[in-house]
Design an enzyme around this catalytic site. Structure first.
Site, PDB file in Angstrom:
ATOM      1  N   ASP A 221       0.852  -1.196   0.000  1.00  0.00           N
ATOM      2  CA  ASP A 221       0.000   0.000   0.000  1.00  0.00           C
ATOM      3  C   ASP A 221       0.889   1.248   0.000  1.00  0.00           C
ATOM      4  OD1 ASP A 221      -2.283   1.598   0.234  1.00  0.00           O
ATOM      5  OD2 ASP A 221      -2.438   1.334   2.405  1.00  0.00           O
TER       6      ASP A 221
ATOM      7  N   ASP B  39      -8.820   3.362  -2.853  1.00  0.00           N
ATOM      8  CA  ASP B  39      -9.907   3.779  -1.963  1.00  0.00           C
ATOM      9  C   ASP B  39     -11.143   4.233  -2.724  1.00  0.00           C
ATOM     10  OD1 ASP B  39      -8.134   3.155  -0.029  1.00  0.00           O
ATOM     11  OD2 ASP B  39      -7.652   5.216   0.514  1.00  0.00           O
TER      12      ASP B  39
ATOM     13  N   GLU C 277       2.702   5.078  -3.898  1.00  0.00           N
ATOM     14  CA  GLU C 277       2.712   6.035  -5.032  1.00  0.00           C
ATOM     15  C   GLU C 277       4.036   6.773  -5.135  1.00  0.00           C
ATOM     16  OE1 GLU C 277       0.182   5.706  -2.778  1.00  0.00           O
ATOM     17  OE2 GLU C 277      -0.894   4.430  -4.182  1.00  0.00           O
TER      18      GLU C 277
HETATM   19  O1  MIG Z   1      -3.946   5.987   4.615  1.00  0.00           O
HETATM   20  O2  MIG Z   1      -3.718   0.726   5.569  1.00  0.00           O
HETATM   21  O3  MIG Z   1      -5.944   2.164   0.241  1.00  0.00           O
HETATM   22  O4  MIG Z   1      -6.908  -0.096   1.570  1.00  0.00           O
HETATM   23  O5  MIG Z   1      -6.966   0.021   4.370  1.00  0.00           O
HETATM   24  C1  MIG Z   1      -4.723   4.868   4.431  1.00  0.00           C
HETATM   25  C2  MIG Z   1      -4.870   1.485   5.719  1.00  0.00           C
HETATM   26  C3  MIG Z   1      -3.832   3.689   4.227  1.00  0.00           C
HETATM   27  C4  MIG Z   1      -5.016   2.981   2.270  1.00  0.00           C
HETATM   28  C5  MIG Z   1      -5.461   1.774   1.490  1.00  0.00           C
HETATM   29  C6  MIG Z   1      -6.499   1.039   2.275  1.00  0.00           C
HETATM   30  C7  MIG Z   1      -5.952   0.645   3.633  1.00  0.00           C
HETATM   31  C8  MIG Z   1      -5.461   1.870   4.380  1.00  0.00           C
HETATM   32  N1  MIG Z   1      -4.481   2.593   3.570  1.00  0.00           N
END
Ligand code: MIG
Length: 765
Positions: A407, A481, A410
């Site tokens: 996650d 998201d 980016e």
């Molecule tokens: O700032 O890890 O898209 O699926 O549950 C949020 C927490 C960080 C974003 C991801 C989401 C995940 C969440 N993450």
């Protein structure tokens, strides 16, 4: 855009035509007879491609002849004319102009007055600044009926015409509406479809780029980028299938996953501790919802330190994972790129000592802020950093974790964007964040994939949010998201279809929606779509309503079960389609246009899709709707629920109350299924069920051990099933895997025949 001026001279060396213009140099490289690269060294002589690995050019016959104002080069499939100004025009063998550089100028929207801008700003509108000129600008002519597909995870409808998008991997949780220009991924590949034919074009440049798909001017689309090289691939083909096979020849294909990765997956931000997780697992079995995977989101970690876990929440992670595995579940843990900047934390210390983290241009390790607070970012462009990251997976692997969810890659940073000039590397070469941003998630996924492969020898299961073209070789992806909105359920179809058309075929959305609160009706309709997405995971944000299948009452629970069981029944068909994807690059979930490129109605079909060649899904994606307007392409079809035969080439209305997702099977096809189990591997998969639709069909079915890479050494079975003149027979194409079927159950209409399976079967039905 740079003015190249007149073409002064050219020379041909092997497969490369070098071009000298008055004010610059260009190159045309013949990769194959259906792929040509157009290049000008704005930054470097090298491609430095992150998407294309290894030499792809194959020996190809081509000719080069001078023509007025330029040269003409021809392969067996493409005619290209390179003109003064480095304008390049591509034609097919019949002389149809498929992809010509537009000679029209852009009209700058910057004619806006200062007063106009002031008014816009007062009202809080964004001003479209910085999109006016580009170092590199390619304009391609567009015909009135032309449609565009691909471009990755972008918002909006299937056909990308009339949209503008930006390729700059972006984490923005606000509801993703049609006007969102940048989401998490950079897949700068598109397919053009028009009456004259189809072509693909891949702009292999990692810097922030903009695609304006004939939105600004209906006569051309443009691609603009500041930084990197002018570097694109023109791909010719007879249809979308050929284009995708060629594109994935260049950038790679989704490798076969482990079988369990196709199961249903349950997630939430977060299941906070061991008892939470075990309860979810127990409920899955109690409510009889097949499920293979439970995800652990960031709260499993100790203070959000990657590769650790919280002993408070999970006193002994190995034991927790063992308990899950005893119940038939795999556990997948999230890993973010941000490493907590804390002395004494081994991941930080080892990375600091080895100088693995990104530095500012002044040479100091850069500190950002993400979940752990002050954090540092691994410089994933370097092989040694990827190797080190890969080795860090020893920890989760030692707890028994089966897959990794990447996650925030980016990369996201909470307080400000990472500075453009942050020093990052592309292997040994010093580069900047500006260049490496869009491949940060790609390189992180590659590190994870290679680490897991080395540590386990199994087919790695990686999920990523950010990626670049070619990431399909290393990782699956989810669309980030989304929100529990009907519009996002609707968008899921074109979004996943376009990801598939961009090479990223193993994808899914957060089923039920991440942000916001889903409703019982939306949940039911979402699972009816979600079970067909290659990656099938329900996930939900923190502080949002729980959205496990049993949270919405009996009606939704029963619908949920019915469809997840359908997913499990269809697993053999899914697996066959994954194999086709690895062989040919065809997506598993596809828009109708992929299978029916001649059918104009399919060009803009947003609310139906195909699973492979033979199954058409026409879900209800509107609130309160109990009827679906179904379009079936020409040919005969069978309603999967009723068996009714329906002539295609028409639109009709199908009653589809909340528990019904209309599904149609193409005539003259076969559908392999199995008995749904609570999880994959619960019982030996020794009975193949095969349904025959129509009087004459052939179907290829594939099996292997579903775990490792032995299939690449021939350890697989490949059957061709044939049905002709009332008789079913088997043609064994490969007989390399010991795990054979024991039984076969053939179905045709209301007839059923059971038999012991063997390679010489002949059955009358
Ligand atoms: O700032 O890890 O898209 O699926 O549950 C949020 C927490 C960080 C974003 C991801 C989401 C995940 C969440 N993450």
């Amino acid at each position: 855009m740079k003015n190249f001026g007149k073409l002064l001279s050219y020379s041909v060396e092997k497969n490369i035509i070098r071009l000298e213009f008055e004010f610059g140099r260009g190159r045309i490289e013949i990769i194959r007879d259906d792929i040509i690269n157009v290049f000008s060294p704005f930054m470097s002589e090298e491609h430095y491609s992150k998407a294309i690995e290894g030499e792809k050019a194959v020996k190809t016959e081509f000719s080069v002849t001078p023509v007025k104002g330029g040269i003409k080069t021809e392969t067996a499939k493409i005619t290209a004319i390179i003109n003064d100004g480095f304008l390049v025009d591509f034609y097919d063998k019949n002389g149809a102009a498929l992809c010509r550089d537009s000679r029209e100028e852009r009209i700058s929207p910057e004619n806006m007055t200062e007063e106009g801008k002031r008014q816009l700003l007062l009202e809080g509108h964004a001003i479209n600044e910085g999109y006016t000129d580009f170092d590199i600008l390619i304009k391609k002519e567009v015909s009135p009926e032309e449609c565009f597909y691909g471009l990755g995870d972008k918002t909006g409808v299937l056909n990308k015409r009339n949209y503008q998008y930006k390729m700059w991997n972006t984490d923005n949780p606000a509801p993703h509406v049609d006007t969102f220009e940048a989401l998490y991924k950079t897949l700068p590949f598109l397919i053009s479809l028009k009456n004259a034919g189809v072509y693909g074009i891949f702009f292999d440049n990692t810097f922030a780029s903009v695609f304006n798909m004939a939105k600004e001017n209906p006569n051309f689309y443009w691609y603009g980028v500041n930084g990197g090289n002018l570097d694109y691939y023109y791909i010719a083909g007879e249809n979308l299938k050929e284009i995708l096979t060629a594109y994935t020849f260049l950038t790679g294909r989704v490798p076969l996953p482990q079988a369990w990765a196709l199961g249903y997956q349950q997630s939430r931000f977060s299941y906070m501790n061991e008892s939470d997780v075990l309860q979810v697992a127990d409920n899955m079995r109690k409510y009889d919802i097949p499920c293979d995977v439970i995800h652990l989101d960031i709260d499993y970690m100790d203070a959000f330190k990657v590769f650790t876990y919280s002993k408070k929440a999970f006193p002994n992670m190995k034991k927790t994972v063992k308990k899950l595995s005893d119940k038939g579940f795999k556990a997948v843990t999230i890993i973010d790129p941000g490493v907590k900047a804390e002395e004494g934390y081994s991941v930080y210390d080892s990375g600091i000592n080895a100088k693995y983290f990104c530095k500012t241009k002044y040479g100091r390790v850069y500190n950002g802020t993400v979940w752990p607070g002050k954090s540092v970012f691994p410089d994933f462009g370097r092989k040694e950093v990827r190797d080190w990251w890969g080795e860090n997976h020893k920890a989760p692997i030692s707890w028994g974790i089966s897959g990794i969810w990447n996650d925030m890659n980016e990369p996201a940073n909470f307080k400000t964007a990472l500075p453009d000039d942050l020093v990052m590397h592309d292997e040994g070469r010093k580069a900047t964040h500006l260049e490496m941003h869009n491949v940060y998630g790609h390189n992180m996924s590659k590190a994870t994939y290679e680490g897991l492969k080395k540590l386990t020898g199994k087919r790695p299961f990686v999920i990523t949010r950010a990626c670049y073209a070619g990431s399909q070789k290393y990782t699956t992806a989810w669309t980030g998201d989304n929100t529990s909105l009907w519009s996002h359920l609707q968008m899921a179809i074109p979004q996943l279809c376009n990801l598939g058309l961009s090479g990223m075929a193993f994808v899914g959305t957060d089923i039920g929606g991440f942000g916001g609160d889903t409703t019982p009706e939306l949940m039911a309709r979402w699972i009816e779509v979600g079970i067909f997405s290659p990656l099938c995971r329900n996930h939900c944000a923190k502080y949002r309503k729980y959205q496990e299948p049993w949270c919405f009452g009996d009606e939704v629970l029963n619908i949920y079960r019915k469809y997840v069981k359908l997913r499990y029944a269809l697993l053999p068909y899914f697996y066959d389609n994954f194999r086709i994807c690895e062989q040919k690059g065809y997506p598993i979930m596809r828009p109708l246009i992929f299978n029916y490129p001649e059918d104009k109605i399919c060009r803009n079909k947003n609310d139906e899709f195909m699973l492979g060649e033979n199954m058409l899904v026409a879900p209800v994606v509107e609130q309160g709707e109990e009827y679906k307007k179904v379009y079936l392409p020409k040919g005969n079809w069978y309603d999967y629920h009723t068996g009714e035969k329906i002539a295609g080439g028409k639109t009709f209305v199908r009653h589809a109350p909340l528990d019904t997702c209309p599904i149609y099977i193409k005539e003259n096809s076969m559908l392999p299924t199995c008995e749904p189990t609570a999880f994959i591997g619960e019982k030996p998969n020794d009975t193949l069920r095969l349904e025959i639709f129509g009087e004459k069909a052939a179907y290829e079915h594939y099996t292997d051990n579903g775990t490792d890479f032995a299939y690449r050494n021939g350890e697989y079975n490949l059957y061709e099933f044939i049905y002709r003149n009332g008789e079913f027979s088997v043609n064994v194409k490969n007989d390399g895997y010991a795990g054979k079927y024991k039984n076969i159950v053939l179905k045709k209409g209301d007839k059923t025949v059971k038999a012991a399976f063997n390679n010489n079967l002949k059955i009358k039905i």
